[in-house]
Scaffold this active site. Structure first.
Site, PDB file in Angstrom:
ATOM      1  N   CYS A 296       0.875  -1.170   0.000  1.00  0.00           N
ATOM      2  CA  CYS A 296       0.000   0.000   0.000  1.00  0.00           C
ATOM      3  C   CYS A 296       0.915   1.223   0.000  1.00  0.00           C
ATOM      4  O   CYS A 296       1.620   1.451   0.988  1.00  0.00           O
ATOM      5  CB  CYS A 296      -0.911   0.008   1.231  1.00  0.00           C
ATOM      6  SG  CYS A 296      -1.911   1.509   1.370  1.00  0.00           S
TER       7      CYS A 296
ATOM      8  N   HIS B 204      -2.174  -4.866 -10.434  1.00  0.00           N
ATOM      9  CA  HIS B 204      -2.893  -3.725 -11.007  1.00  0.00           C
ATOM     10  C   HIS B 204      -3.195  -3.961 -12.485  1.00  0.00           C
ATOM     11  O   HIS B 204      -2.348  -4.458 -13.209  1.00  0.00           O
ATOM     12  CB  HIS B 204      -2.051  -2.447 -10.874  1.00  0.00           C
ATOM     13  CG  HIS B 204      -1.941  -1.950  -9.466  1.00  0.00           C
ATOM     14  ND1 HIS B 204      -2.797  -1.023  -8.940  1.00  0.00           N
ATOM     15  CD2 HIS B 204      -1.092  -2.295  -8.457  1.00  0.00           C
ATOM     16  CE1 HIS B 204      -2.471  -0.793  -7.675  1.00  0.00           C
ATOM     17  NE2 HIS B 204      -1.448  -1.548  -7.353  1.00  0.00           N
TER      18      HIS B 204
ATOM     19  N   GLU C  97     -10.149   0.203  -6.052  1.00  0.00           N
ATOM     20  CA  GLU C  97      -9.197  -0.669  -5.362  1.00  0.00           C
ATOM     21  C   GLU C  97      -9.790  -2.034  -5.013  1.00  0.00           C
ATOM     22  O   GLU C  97     -10.941  -2.139  -4.557  1.00  0.00           O
ATOM     23  CB  GLU C  97      -8.726  -0.014  -4.056  1.00  0.00           C
ATOM     24  CG  GLU C  97      -7.792   1.147  -4.256  1.00  0.00           C
ATOM     25  CD  GLU C  97      -7.004   1.462  -3.006  1.00  0.00           C
ATOM     26  OE1 GLU C  97      -6.760   0.534  -2.205  1.00  0.00           O
ATOM     27  OE2 GLU C  97      -6.643   2.636  -2.820  1.00  0.00           O
TER      28      GLU C  97
ATOM     29  N   CYS D 137      -4.609   6.215  -4.735  1.00  0.00           N
ATOM     30  CA  CYS D 137      -4.009   4.882  -4.595  1.00  0.00           C
ATOM     31  C   CYS D 137      -2.545   5.008  -4.987  1.00  0.00           C
ATOM     32  O   CYS D 137      -2.236   5.299  -6.148  1.00  0.00           O
ATOM     33  CB  CYS D 137      -4.720   3.882  -5.499  1.00  0.00           C
ATOM     34  SG  CYS D 137      -4.040   2.196  -5.403  1.00  0.00           S
TER      35      CYS D 137
ATOM     36  N   GLY E  85      -1.344   2.253  -7.183  1.00  0.00           N
ATOM     37  CA  GLY E  85      -2.053   2.445  -8.462  1.00  0.00           C
ATOM     38  C   GLY E  85      -1.405   3.530  -9.301  1.00  0.00           C
ATOM     39  O   GLY E  85      -1.286   3.393 -10.527  1.00  0.00           O
TER      40      GLY E  85
END
Ligand SMILES: N[C@H](CCC[C@H](N)C(=O)O)C(=O)O
Length: 277
Positions: A75, A161, A210, A219, A222
């Site tokens: 994260c 992703h 997400e 994100c 991301g």
């Protein structure tokens, strides 16, 4: 027991951060789901725990749990908050902090302006780098979603992703396509779905639906994934400014096996205590 926590956010992607170095607690997934609820619980996109490292070369172990209770590999916005938290809590005085995650090691550097730069490691594209059903590595993979044929970049930042290029993020069908991409059968462990608008060779706009939390205001992984796909497709040049709904990140990557770096803010909101039953 009463569990002490700190509520934090990175560009509006919000976290419950728990020090499990000086506290002892085991959080079950249904407890995490309850705590994540924005009406019946505390409310957050992810819960982050700070733990002693398993590897003595690391300063801490960094674990991440989505609002649905599932533990995940990485994260990015949380990593910046992690660095701010361990220093504020005086768990370390270092400005360069090495953490182990389920997705691999990260190096967190607290800058003079209090922003945090995270060395996110190398983006990995091949299907073998992430749970994805594909015969070979390609720039773009075709996903069939409800008879629509989408062309997505597929990349691992430790977590998986899928990045879809769109003309305008404001008009992008995030609510409709996000859940369908997240749960697409070619991603056996599901996937984070990014919607990327190219503004210039060094600027994008991005929205992310997400895995395990739904659309968030930002994100971090991301943003890294979208820039890595854009650079690889020769649409972007490093460094890239990523405009997310909650604010901006700067992503730098020289391509190939180079490590990718993400820089941005980390904010504390409040400290709290919650009774764990
Ligand atoms: N939902 C992600 C984890 C949180 C990532 C995001 N909040 C970030 O800042 O990178 C996943 O299931 O892989």
């Amino acid at each position: 027991m009463l569990l002490h926590f700190t509520k934090m956010h990175g560009l509006g992607n919000d976290f419950m951060v728990v020090d499990l170095v000086t506290q002892r607690a085991r959080l079950r997934d249904e407890q995490i789901r309850h705590l994540a609820d924005r009406h019946f619980g505390i409310g957050f996109d992810q819960l982050l725990t700070v733990e002693p490292p398993l590897n003595p070369d690391m300063d801490f172990r960094y674990r991440i749990f989505n609002a649905d209770g599932g533990e995940v590999e990485n994260c990015g916005n949380g990593a910046r908050c992690f660095a701010r938290f361990v220093r504020d809590q005086r768990l370390t005085h270092k400005r360069e902090i090495r953490v182990e995650t389920a997705g691999g090691p990260l190096t967190l550097v607290v800058e003079d302006d209090d922003r945090v730069t995270v060395d996110m490691g190398t983006p990995r594209f091949a299907p073998s780098a992430l749970p994805f059903d594909a015969a070979e590595d390609r720039m773009l993979h075709e996903l069939v979603v409800n008879d629509e044929r989408l062309e997505v970049g597929v990349v691992s930042m430790g977590n998986p992703h899928a990045v879809l290029r769109v003309d305008d993020v404001q008009q992008a069908p995030v609510e409709r396509l996000g859940p369908l991409i997240e749960a697409h059968p070619r991603f056996p462990q599901r996937v984070n779905a990014g919607f990327m608008q190219i503004v210039s060779r060094q600027e994008i706009r991005l929205r992310v639906f997400e895995r395990g939390s739904g659309e968030t205001l930002a994100c971090g992984t991301g943003a890294c994934a979208a820039v890595a796909c854009g650079i690889r497709q020769d649409l972007l040049d490093s460094p890239v400014t990523v405009h997310l709904r909650g604010g901006d990140l700067t992503i730098a990557w020289a391509g190939g096996d180079a490590n990718l770096k993400m820089t941005g803010p980390a904010e504390r909101v409040f400290d709290g205590r919650v009774a764990l039953n």
